[in-house]
Design an enzyme around this catalytic site. Structure first.
Site, PDB file in Angstrom:
ATOM      1  N   HIS A  69       1.073  44.970  33.022  1.00 37.73           N
ATOM      2  CA  HIS A  69      -0.318  45.319  32.735  1.00 37.73           C
ATOM      3  C   HIS A  69      -0.923  44.331  31.742  1.00 37.73           C
ATOM      4  CE1 HIS A  69       0.345  49.802  33.975  1.00 37.73           C
ATOM      5  NE2 HIS A  69       0.125  49.013  35.004  1.00 37.73           N
ATOM      6  N   HIS A  70      -0.323  43.140  31.610  1.00 40.38           N
ATOM      7  CA  HIS A  70      -0.898  42.193  30.643  1.00 40.38           C
ATOM      8  C   HIS A  70      -2.264  41.712  31.121  1.00 40.38           C
ATOM      9  CE1 HIS A  70       0.570  39.205  33.462  1.00 40.38           C
ATOM     10  NE2 HIS A  70      -0.122  38.286  32.819  1.00 40.38           N
ATOM     11  N   LYS A  73       3.680  45.759  43.681  1.00 36.89           N
ATOM     12  CA  LYS A  73       4.106  45.727  45.084  1.00 36.89           C
ATOM     13  C   LYS A  73       4.306  47.149  45.561  1.00 36.89           C
ATOM     14  CE  LYS A  73       5.073  42.437  48.062  1.00 36.89           C
ATOM     15  NZ  LYS A  73       4.474  41.097  48.047  1.00 36.89           N
ATOM     16  N   SER A 113      -6.615  35.971  47.741  1.00 34.07           N
ATOM     17  CA  SER A 113      -6.913  37.391  47.509  1.00 34.07           C
ATOM     18  C   SER A 113      -7.789  37.532  46.259  1.00 34.07           C
ATOM     19  CB  SER A 113      -5.616  38.180  47.290  1.00 34.07           C
ATOM     20  OG  SER A 113      -5.083  38.579  48.522  1.00 34.07           O
TER      21      SER A 113
HETATM   22  P1  NAD Z   1       5.331  38.799  58.924  1.00 34.04           P
HETATM   23  O1  NAD Z   1       5.827  40.164  59.190  1.00 34.04           O
HETATM   24  O2  NAD Z   1       3.984  38.381  59.423  1.00 34.04           O
HETATM   25  O3  NAD Z   1       6.368  37.687  59.446  1.00 34.04           O
HETATM   26  C1  NAD Z   1       7.742  37.718  59.251  1.00 34.04           C
HETATM   27  C2  NAD Z   1       8.367  37.096  60.492  1.00 34.04           C
HETATM   28  O4  NAD Z   1       9.773  36.918  60.275  1.00 34.04           O
HETATM   29  C3  NAD Z   1       8.214  37.973  61.736  1.00 34.04           C
HETATM   30  O5  NAD Z   1       7.696  37.197  62.800  1.00 34.04           O
HETATM   31  C4  NAD Z   1       9.639  38.461  62.020  1.00 34.04           C
HETATM   32  O6  NAD Z   1       9.893  38.674  63.388  1.00 34.04           O
HETATM   33  C5  NAD Z   1      10.458  37.304  61.454  1.00 34.04           C
HETATM   34  N1  NAD Z   1      11.834  37.682  61.105  1.00 34.04           N
HETATM   35  C6  NAD Z   1      12.300  38.869  60.612  1.00 34.04           C
HETATM   36  N2  NAD Z   1      13.625  38.796  60.408  1.00 34.04           N
HETATM   37  C7  NAD Z   1      14.010  37.553  60.769  1.00 34.04           C
HETATM   38  C8  NAD Z   1      15.249  36.870  60.783  1.00 34.04           C
HETATM   39  N3  NAD Z   1      16.379  37.454  60.362  1.00 34.04           N
HETATM   40  N4  NAD Z   1      15.278  35.574  61.218  1.00 34.04           N
HETATM   41  C9  NAD Z   1      14.143  34.972  61.619  1.00 34.04           C
HETATM   42  N5  NAD Z   1      12.937  35.568  61.645  1.00 34.04           N
HETATM   43  C10 NAD Z   1      12.876  36.842  61.219  1.00 34.04           C
HETATM   44  O7  NAD Z   1       5.421  38.623  57.323  1.00 34.04           O
HETATM   45  P2  NAD Z   1       4.701  37.530  56.433  1.00 34.04           P
HETATM   46  O8  NAD Z   1       3.475  38.129  55.859  1.00 34.04           O
HETATM   47  O9  NAD Z   1       4.653  36.228  57.161  1.00 34.04           O
HETATM   48  O10 NAD Z   1       5.741  37.424  55.216  1.00 34.04           O
HETATM   49  C11 NAD Z   1       6.922  36.628  55.302  1.00 34.04           C
HETATM   50  C12 NAD Z   1       7.497  36.430  53.912  1.00 34.04           C
HETATM   51  O11 NAD Z   1       6.497  35.799  53.087  1.00 34.04           O
HETATM   52  C13 NAD Z   1       7.887  37.697  53.165  1.00 34.04           C
HETATM   53  O12 NAD Z   1       8.979  37.403  52.318  1.00 34.04           O
HETATM   54  C14 NAD Z   1       6.659  38.001  52.324  1.00 34.04           C
HETATM   55  O13 NAD Z   1       6.961  38.799  51.184  1.00 34.04           O
HETATM   56  C15 NAD Z   1       6.260  36.609  51.942  1.00 34.04           C
HETATM   57  N6  NAD Z   1       4.860  36.447  51.541  1.00 34.04           N
HETATM   58  C16 NAD Z   1       3.842  36.835  52.359  1.00 34.04           C
HETATM   59  C17 NAD Z   1       2.524  36.614  51.942  1.00 34.04           C
HETATM   60  C18 NAD Z   1       1.350  36.930  52.850  1.00 34.04           C
HETATM   61  O14 NAD Z   1       0.216  36.581  52.465  1.00 34.04           O
HETATM   62  N7  NAD Z   1       1.528  37.514  53.998  1.00 34.04           N
HETATM   63  C19 NAD Z   1       2.264  36.050  50.693  1.00 34.04           C
HETATM   64  C20 NAD Z   1       3.331  35.659  49.894  1.00 34.04           C
HETATM   65  C21 NAD Z   1       4.631  35.857  50.331  1.00 34.04           C
END
Ligand code: NAD
Length: 471
Positions: A64-65, A106, A362
């Site tokens: 909460h900083h 989160k 965002s």
């Molecule tokens: P998403 O659900 O759109 O995509 C994840 C993809 O990974 C899917 O297509 C899924 O089928 C695939 N996948 C799942 N398990 C797998 C495996 N074992 N091997 C290969 N592929 C696999 O999610 P996203 O929003 O793209 O998020 C992906 C990562 O990025 C997460 O760690 C998330 O926390 C991080 N992230 C997302 C955002 C965002 O803006 N969406 C921002 C920062 C970080």
């Protein structure tokens, strides 16, 4: 480093490693590390067949900083308290690294979205929002969710609608969530933002000749061989921008399997094939790998895990061939793997920095919602007029008439998307150098992750010191 530590322990161990290099009071450090609020709820939901199911959901507000808190909402079978606590802490460090004035948060619901209908997902989302709102875990000045694994603009629109129903008349209600569709108060460029940020940050790191030479690589992204795990929101857009930036995509892994081609894969052809066959496997011009995890061990320059946490482990880290690991996903490298990669001289560009493009945009969306005006709306025509007058003066001075094409190119005012992408590039480029400086100044005693964490801890510590203690 304990073997098999949890995701939260992994994040906290990275914190402790960095904290040793700072000179802050241990009590202050303990306060920074601890999660401030953790909310758990369970609620029943009616499925389409009339049966009732009990859902389990969490929201963690790590810091909460700065307020509001900010962080995605994940729909996955793995969601539990440990996972949201780890991801919320990462959000705090991420926001501070890119100067986004939010505390980290989160949330998540334990479910596999593929096994629920759209109607069921909507009911689950709306009930979750109701629970968050009545416990004061959501609001434009309190805590602002965003998409994460398993959620996207559709869920964010439901969240915004539910919140505005519950808080009718609240003028800033649309700022309660980001990642909304543009027509529902979102911002242009948000969907691509994390992948685009991954590209900007990696291009910056690869643009430093001294660091590339140390890895035995040429400067720049042109021709670098890249492997990407996960072709979801982050992985797909990262792949797209790397391909456009001149890199060669030599391997992809998805949940159903992995493919490779050392000469290069065409991203859009792979995506079209996957849409049609529901699989990347058997894509023309590519070789199937025996196991999807083998993609992490392919011959390449840059490996981009963009799927889930804990993918590079003590088991496979010795076989990673990339010179650079770019953590587009959150927490893809375990602590044990991190040590192995460091010993092997592999550069790891850490998640807390490299995937911060999503939260950066965002932040722009939240500012837009509070301002109630689209970026660019006030100045676009003014800029066009000013550039036109400038060109007319140049024509007058030189006697040369510009072509219609030249005039069009120069006199375009900035659109919302231009401004968002410009702000994102400025943020990602600007945030890399303090981290690199910390890394270089410590003369090989720390890796980039620890350097980033030192920068983050120093900034959060300063905020807490300036705020003092209430009461
Ligand atoms: P998403 O659900 O759109 O995509 C994840 C993809 O990974 C899917 O297509 C899924 O089928 C695939 N996948 C799942 N398990 C797998 C495996 N074992 N091997 C290969 N592929 C696999 O999610 P996203 O929003 O793209 O998020 C992906 C990562 O990025 C997460 O760690 C998330 O926390 C991080 N992230 C997302 C955002 C965002 O803006 N969406 C921002 C920062 C970080």
């Amino acid at each position: 480093m304990s073997v098999g530590s949890s995701f939260l322990e992994q994040v906290n161990q990275a914190f402790d490693r960095a904290a040793r290099f700072t000179h802050h009071d241990p009590v202050l450090l303990a306060n920074i590390k601890a999660c401030k609020n953790l909310f758990y709820t369970s609620f029943p939901i009616k499925r389409d067949d009339g049966s009732i199911e009990v859902m389990h959901a969490w929201r963690a507000e790590h810091s909460h900083h700065k307020l509001p808190c900010k962080g995605g909402i994940r729909y996955a079978p793995t969601v539990d308290a440990d996972e949201v606590l780890a991801l919320a802490a990462l959000m705090t460090y991420k926001c501070v690294l890119v100067d986004v004035p939010f505390g980290g948060a989160k949330g998540g619901i334990r479910l596999d979205p593929k096994t629920y209908s759209v109607g069921e997902l909507e009911r689950i989302t709306r009930r979750y929002v109701f629970e968050l709102v009545r416990k004061n875990f959501m609001g434009p000045g309190l805590d602002v969710p965003a998409p994460d694994v398993g959620t996207g603009p559709r869920e964010m629109a439901w969240i915004a609608d539910t919140y505005t129903q519950l808080r009718s008349g609240e003028v800033d209600a649309l700022g309660c969530v980001t990642g909304k569709p543009v027509s529902a108060g979102g911002i242009r460029g948000r969907t691509e933002a994390t992948g685009r940020g991954v590209f900007f940050g990696t291009r910056e790191a690869c643009g430093i000749g001294e660091d590339m030479k140390a890895l035995g690589l040429a400067t720049g992204l042109e021709g670098k061989r890249v492997v990407i795990q996960g072709l979801g929101n982050v992985g797909y857009y990262a792949a797209k921008f790397f391909q456009e930036g001149g890199a060669t995509l030599v391997g992809f892994a998805e949940s159903e399997g992995a493919i490779s081609n050392p000469k290069g894969l065409d991203l859009e052809k792979v995506m079209a094939h996957r849409r049609e066959r529901k699989s990347v496997l058997d894509c023309p011009g590519a070789t199937n790998l025996a196991h999807r995890e083998e993609a992490l061990e392919l011959e390449c320059d840059i490996l981009i895990p963009a799927a889930l946490e804990r993918q590079i482990t003590a088991e496979n880290a010795p076989r990673v061939k990339a010179k650079i690991v770019v953590e587009a996903a959150n927490g893809p490298t375990t602590g044990e793997a991190d040590e192995i990669l460091a010993q092997r001289g592999i550069m790891v560009i850490p998640d807390a920095y490299i995937n911060a493009g999503g939260v950066t945009v965002s932040y722009f969306e939240w500012v837009k919602n509070l301002g109630h005006v689209r970026f660019g709306r006030m100045q676009k025509r003014f800029e066009q007029g000013a550039y036109s007058r400038l060109l007319e003066s140049v024509e007058g001075l030189t006697g040369r008439q510009f072509t219609a094409e030249e005039i069009e190119r120069v006199t375009q005012g900035a659109s919302e998307e231009d401004l968002v992408n410009s702000g994102l590039e400025e943020t990602m480029v600007g945030a890399y150098h303090p981290i690199r400086k910390e890394w270089k100044e410590r003369g090989g005693k720390v890796d980039l992750r620890t350097a980033a964490m030192i920068v983050a801890i120093d900034k959060v510590a300063l905020s807490y010191q300036q705020l003092g203690i209430f009461p």
